[in-house]
Design a protein around this motif. Structure first.
Motif, short mmCIF file in Angstrom:
data_model
loop_
_atom_site.label_atom_id
_atom_site.label_comp_id
_atom_site.label_asym_id
_atom_site.label_seq_id
_atom_site.Cartn_x
_atom_site.Cartn_y
_atom_site.Cartn_z
N ASP A 157 24.96 30.06 62.41
CA ASP A 157 23.83 30.68 63.19
C ASP A 157 22.73 31.43 62.70
O ASP A 157 22.76 31.58 61.15
CB ASP A 157 24.45 31.46 64.57
CG ASP A 157 24.47 32.82 64.39
OD1 ASP A 157 24.12 33.26 63.30
OD2 ASP A 157 24.69 33.52 65.35
N ASP A 176 19.63 29.59 70.15
CA ASP A 176 20.95 29.96 70.19
C ASP A 176 21.59 28.77 70.95
O ASP A 176 22.74 28.06 70.76
CB ASP A 176 21.42 31.15 70.89
CG ASP A 176 21.44 32.40 69.85
OD1 ASP A 176 21.44 31.94 68.72
OD2 ASP A 176 21.12 33.31 70.36
N THR A 197 29.15 32.73 64.32
CA THR A 197 28.16 33.33 64.85
C THR A 197 28.66 34.93 64.78
O THR A 197 29.67 35.08 65.00
CB THR A 197 27.92 33.05 66.40
OG1 THR A 197 26.89 33.84 66.77
CG2 THR A 197 29.09 33.22 67.31
N ASP A 209 27.20 36.80 67.28
CA ASP A 209 26.56 37.19 68.50
C ASP A 209 27.97 37.26 69.63
O ASP A 209 28.29 35.85 69.94
CB ASP A 209 25.50 36.40 68.92
CG ASP A 209 24.91 36.90 70.17
OD1 ASP A 209 25.65 37.20 71.15
OD2 ASP A 209 23.58 36.42 70.22
#
Length: 128
Positions: free
Chosen positions: A6, A97, A113, A115
């Motif tokens: 990402d 995203d 990722t 996140d």
């Protein structure tokens, strides 16, 4: 294993590896893994750099060249990827995203990722 980074993981790998976990560093260093970046990440960097964001200061053309020179594979955005966004749950509003998640799902590539919200999507996603 094919790994799609990402945008933040990509930026950290390219210029701030100290921001990455030891697990992430091990995955990136493993010669059996194919490292990939999305055109969406470079698009995001270009837009946010244009907005003068401190965390997006890198020139996207320099980053792209460096990634290619270091063996990364570029993943273009296709209409199949764009259409796949429709099937994603409304967990996250960030379009960059969401397209990365769709690309990982369509291509069967593991998305790396940092996140936690992105990691809640179904599919081949790994938090690092």
């Amino acid at each position: 294993m094919k790994l799609l980074l990402d945008t933040h993981v990509l930026l950290w790998a390219a210029g701030q590896p100290d921001q990455l976990s030891s697990a992430a560093l091990a995955l990136l260093a493993d010669p059996d893994n194919d490292l990939m970046f999305s055109a969406a990440s470079l698009w995001e960097i270009a837009i946010k750099r244009g907005l003068d964001r401190d965390d997006f200061r890198i020139d996207p053309s320099v980053l792209r060249r460096s990634l290619l020179d270091n063996g990364y594979t570029e993943l273009p955005i296709t209409s199949e990827h764009a259409v796949a966004v429709v099937g994603l749950p409304a967990l996250h509003k960030d379009p960059f995203d969401r397209i990365l998640v769709a690309q990982a799902n369509v291509e069967g590539i593991t998305l790396l990722t940092a996140d936690a919200l992105v990691a809640r999507y179904p599919g081949p996603i790994r938090t690092v």
